[in-house]
Write a protein that holds these residues in place. Structure first.
Motif, PDB file in Angstrom:
ATOM      1  N   ILE A  58      -8.687  -0.749   2.889  1.00 38.55           N
ATOM      2  CA  ILE A  58      -7.422  -1.176   3.267  1.00 38.55           C
ATOM      3  C   ILE A  58      -7.046  -1.127   4.840  1.00 38.55           C
ATOM      4  O   ILE A  58      -6.423  -2.027   5.504  1.00 38.55           O
ATOM      5  CB  ILE A  58      -6.327   0.007   2.562  1.00 38.55           C
ATOM      6  N   CYS A  66      -6.785   0.266  -6.880  1.00 37.17           N
ATOM      7  CA  CYS A  66      -5.500   0.120  -6.278  1.00 37.17           C
ATOM      8  C   CYS A  66      -4.356   0.228  -7.090  1.00 37.17           C
ATOM      9  O   CYS A  66      -4.268  -0.758  -8.124  1.00 37.17           O
ATOM     10  CB  CYS A  66      -5.519  -1.011  -5.186  1.00 37.17           C
ATOM     11  N   CYS A 108      -2.783   5.830  -0.866  1.00 40.51           N
ATOM     12  CA  CYS A 108      -3.346   6.770  -1.933  1.00 40.51           C
ATOM     13  C   CYS A 108      -4.884   7.200  -1.503  1.00 40.51           C
ATOM     14  O   CYS A 108      -5.297   8.412  -1.924  1.00 40.51           O
ATOM     15  CB  CYS A 108      -3.405   6.547  -3.434  1.00 40.51           C
ATOM     16  N   GLY A 109      -5.406   6.297  -0.856  1.00 48.45           N
ATOM     17  CA  GLY A 109      -6.948   6.596  -0.580  1.00 48.45           C
ATOM     18  C   GLY A 109      -7.856   6.335  -1.685  1.00 48.45           C
ATOM     19  O   GLY A 109      -9.148   6.323  -1.448  1.00 48.45           O
ATOM     20  N   CYS A 137       0.725  -1.345   0.093  1.00 46.26           N
ATOM     21  CA  CYS A 137      -0.041  -0.068  -0.067  1.00 46.26           C
ATOM     22  C   CYS A 137       0.771   1.103   0.325  1.00 46.26           C
ATOM     23  O   CYS A 137       1.797   1.424   0.756  1.00 46.26           O
ATOM     24  CB  CYS A 137      -0.962   0.045   1.129  1.00 46.26           C
ATOM     25  N   ILE A 138       0.631   2.270  -0.905  1.00 53.24           N
ATOM     26  CA  ILE A 138       1.085   3.286  -0.953  1.00 53.24           C
ATOM     27  C   ILE A 138       0.200   4.534  -0.238  1.00 53.24           C
ATOM     28  O   ILE A 138       0.483   5.686  -0.661  1.00 53.24           O
ATOM     29  CB  ILE A 138       1.728   3.838  -2.421  1.00 53.24           C
ATOM     30  N   CYS A 159      -8.880   3.484  -2.763  1.00 51.56           N
ATOM     31  CA  CYS A 159      -9.927   2.349  -2.222  1.00 51.56           C
ATOM     32  C   CYS A 159     -11.080   2.844  -1.544  1.00 51.56           C
ATOM     33  O   CYS A 159     -12.044   2.377  -1.271  1.00 51.56           O
ATOM     34  CB  CYS A 159      -9.233   1.376  -1.636  1.00 51.56           C
TER      35      CYS A 159
HETATM   36  S1  SF4 Z   1      -5.896   2.052  -3.325  1.00 48.68           S
HETATM   37 FE1  SF4 Z   1      -5.957   1.569  -1.083  1.00 48.68          FE
HETATM   38  S2  SF4 Z   1      -4.572   0.095  -0.754  1.00 48.68           S
HETATM   39 FE2  SF4 Z   1      -4.431   0.348  -2.477  1.00 48.68          FE
HETATM   40  S3  SF4 Z   1      -2.531   1.915  -2.296  1.00 48.68           S
HETATM   41 FE3  SF4 Z   1      -4.318   3.270  -2.366  1.00 48.68          FE
HETATM   42  S4  SF4 Z   1      -4.882   3.375  -0.111  1.00 48.68           S
HETATM   43 FE4  SF4 Z   1      -3.503   1.457  -0.480  1.00 48.68          FE
END
Ligand code: SF4
Lengths: 463, 244
Positions: A339, A369, A313-314, A310-311, A316
């Motif tokens: 997440i 994601c 990014c939000g 996980c980076i 999800c």
């Molecule tokens: S989509 Fe969710 S699980 Fe995937 S990198 Fe972004 S915050 Fe992490």
């Protein structure tokens, strides 16, 4: 484990139910986040090789996780050569102690901190405040929730649950802005004046880390407000806190992640500032705290390892139809949404046993994601772990046992079906009694005279 | 070609007309259909609640019922996906494996195996298509709005072959309806809100019928529609494709 001592508080369903009492607000919350999801879609469609980019990022992280020990050692060595002091923390408590001891040695009590989900995970603010250290979050959204004495409700948009009128009121109370003024530009300017004063008088800056490069020992911090840079450039001591999974092998890999991160998060092509911190200025001290806090345990699990890609990014969260309609705080963990629901039970199964069930398993999270974490599959797998380990209530368990019995005995199934539609009495979602939550806002399906099986036997069965 | 149909338990018990339409439609298209009479359920209700380990004998029964067919066709994306992903049988794993690779959701069987290019069906109504998540994101019955990839939709292809049918557009083409198995009662508030929002999108675009490949989602939407005393109805895609 320390976290185990928390008493069970309200679960996701209860908190979400409260959130849903104000339907117009739910609509507003849903639309605000859906708008971010749409911006993400537009940005992604501008990159024809988007899916290839996601796959590449996922594979780079796969390599990192498979060789983490190697990259960590190389990173430490490089950082030390750059004149950085490197610390290792096994858990949240150690992390907090290390940060505190660094601050304590300076004799300073005023600290500025830019956004870091790791320090939220470790509850650093509470810890430092208890030691008499005055920490100010300098990310605008984080500052808003800090003034309101709340945790962030979203990892990228910490105060997305606040309306601008409410922020106006909050600023009136805490920063002395005129009552009734909720003009975003005005409020931002007021926050800027307030934060400037803190920047100028806080010689210690704590930052998070988005990416740490094993090849060079540098850390990269992505912000839109430049608050990490400002804090660090004005400070005598810079403390960068990071989970051990933040590593990437080489500088050349950074481009893959920077292209994905902001597009996935907000639909911007790139964050306004992508700041590289490699070594302290002359006279400045730089520390990096590397935190495990359950990560190496997850690294050993085939089912759950990928969550470490996980980076933050939000994306999800923005896409999650449940998150949008239940709000970040209903997840009662530092990281909300899909997440958060696969990370939280790893830290405390008992306290977070409800979270993997706060999902319809629709799979939209895994599709957005940027590092292709199999989020919804992990939610399913967590459910199996939680049920096996006894974290699912006994009523449900007994119901499931009864159901499993009937469904594996066709004759009983058939008989109980004909006696008043077995499903309506035993299906967990259709149990027909006055307490059945199905019927609160929905009509029950009406039972037909014949089941399909009965119809078939009467009309089609070939002798 | 030896084809068996799998009629999920809640369809069997509550929506026999969907099973009948599936059977009739396949027969109309020249398929001789077997209905193993001892079938019950795919085991998903237990497994999605975390009790996969209690589904062993249900799985064994499934394997016993559905071994020896070229295809197993099911009018539910969700149950099909569950079988595809999670059916195992310790006593006869090769049979389970064969079933996992030959079980198909109805619309994908029609488009990918039978290669249906025209239908005699007639359904002169405005219809909204609800893409159920497990069929769409799990079985890839259509393009997903999250992915940067070419558009296609197997159910839509079939609906376009129905005379008189007008497919309405939607603001959110593939958002979950909030059914989610036990989620629909465990998380009642969010589940209903999701359902209400999906319905509002369909009604806003003038749907007389909401259709889809999964009766479970449609049952949830129907429950809300009926509570709202709406005149809009739900109907399984098999019933439309078999109409007229
Ligand atoms: S989509 Fe969710 S699980 Fe995937 S990198 Fe972004 S915050 Fe992490």
């Amino acid at each position: 484990m320390e976290a185990q001592q928390h008493t069970a508080s309200k679960d996701h369903a209860t908190l979400a139910d409260t959130f849903n009492r104000d339907e117009p607000r739910v609509d507003w919350h849903d639309k605000t986040l859906w708008f971010v999801r749409q911006k993400r879609d537009k940005a992604a469609w501008q990159i024809p090789e988007w899916e290839h980019l996601r796959e590449t990022a996922s594979q780079i992280k796969h390599n990192v996780l498979a060789n983490l020990h190697h990259y960590l050692l190389s990173f430490e060595q490089q950082a030390q050569q750059n004149g950085v002091t490197v610390h290792w923390a096994a858990n949240a408590e150690e992390h907090n102690q290390i940060v505190h001891s660094i601050i304590q040695k300076t004799g300073i009590t005023r600290v500025v901190k830019s956004k870091s989900m790791l320090t939220e995970e470790c509850h650093l603010n509470d810890y430092l405040q208890a030691q008499g250290i005055d920490v100010v979050d300098t990310d605008l959204g984080e500052r808003i929730v800090q003034l309101a004495n709340e945790p962030p409700s979203h990892i990228v948009l910490p105060c997305i649950h606040w309306k601008k009128e409410e922020i106006g009121e909050l600023f009136h109370k805490h920063l002395g802005t005129p009552e009734g003024n909720s003009d975003p530009q005005f409020l931002t300017a007021a926050a800027r004046v307030h934060l400037r004063e803190r920047f100028m008088t806080s010689p210690i800056a704590i930052t998070g880390v988005n990416f740490a490069i094993a090849e060079t020992g540098e850390v990269v911090v992505c912000t839109n407000e430049g608050n990490a840079d400002l804090g660090v450039q004005l400070s005598d001591v810079h403390i960068a806190c990071m989970g051990i999974e933040k590593l990437i092998p080489e500088r050349k890999h950074l481009g893959v992640f920077l292209r994905l991160l902001a597009r996935s998060a907000t639909g911007q092509p790139i964050t306004t500032y992508s700041s590289h911190f490699r070594k302290p200025r002359p006279g400045q001290h730089m520390h990096i705290v590397l935190v495990d806090n359950g990560r190496s345990e997850r690294l050993g699990s085939d089912d759950f390892r990928n969550a470490l890609k996980c980076i933050r990014c939000g994306a999800c969260m923005n896409t999650c139809p449940v998150y949008r309609r239940s709000g970040g705080h209903s997840y009662h963990y530092a990281i909300a949404g899909p997440i958060g629901s696969i990370l939280a039970p790893a830290l405390d199964m008992k306290k977070n046993a409800d979270l993997p069930f706060a999902s319809t398993l629709c799979g939209s999270c895994s599709n957005v994601c940027p590092v292709k974490i199999d989020i919804h599959d992990q939610l399913y797998k967590w459910r199996q772990v939680l049920a096996k380990d006894g974290y699912v209530g006994s009523t449900k368990k007994n119901g499931m046992k009864g159901m499993a019995f009937v469904l594996s005995h066709p004759r009983i199934y058939r008989i109980s079906g004909s006696v008043g539609r077995w499903v309506s009495r035993h299906m967990p979602f259709l149990v027909s009694n006055s307490l059945n939550p199905w019927a609160k806002q929905r009509e029950m399906p009406t039972a037909p005279k014949q089941s399909f099986g009965e119809w078939y036997r009467t009309n089609k069965r070939k002798a | 070609m030896k084809v068996a149909i799998f009629i999920p338990c809640y369809v069997d018990q509550f929506y026999p007309q969907v099973g009948i339409a599936t059977l009739e439609l396949l027969e109309k298209l020249g398929v001789s259909v077997f209905y193993p009479e001892k079938q019950t359920c795919c085991g998903q209700p237990m497994a999605n609640s975390g009790f996969e380990h209690l589904a062993t004998s249900c799985n064994d029964l499934f394997v016993e019922n559905f071994s020896g067919y070229d295809y197993i066709v099911c009018p539910s994306g969700s149950c099909t996906l569950h079988i595809k992903d999670h059916l195992h049988a310790s006593a006869n794993e090769p049979a389970a494996e064969k079933i996992r690779s030959t079980v198909m959701e109805l619309t994908e069987f029609l488009t990918d195996v039978l290669h249906i290019k025209n239908l005699t069906a007639h359904f002169p109504h405005k219809v909204g298509l609800h893409q159920s998540c497990h069929g769409q994101r799990g079985l890839h019955l259509s393009q997903m709005s999250e992915l940067v990839s070419p558009g296609f939709s197997k159910p839509q292809h079939l609906l376009n072959l129905v005379q008189g049918l007008e497919l309405i557009p939607l603001d959110r083409t593939d958002e979950c309806c909030g059914f989610g198995g036990t989620f629909c009662v465990a998380e009642e508030a969010v589940s209903v809100k999701m359902g209400k929002d999906r319905i509002a999108d369909h009604l806003h675009h003038g749907a007389e019928y909401i259709t889809g490949g999964d009766m479970s989602c449609l049952m949830h939407l129907e429950g809300i529609l009926r509570r709202q005393r709406s005149t809009t109805k739900v109907i399984h895609i098999a019933e439309i494709l078999n109409a007229g």
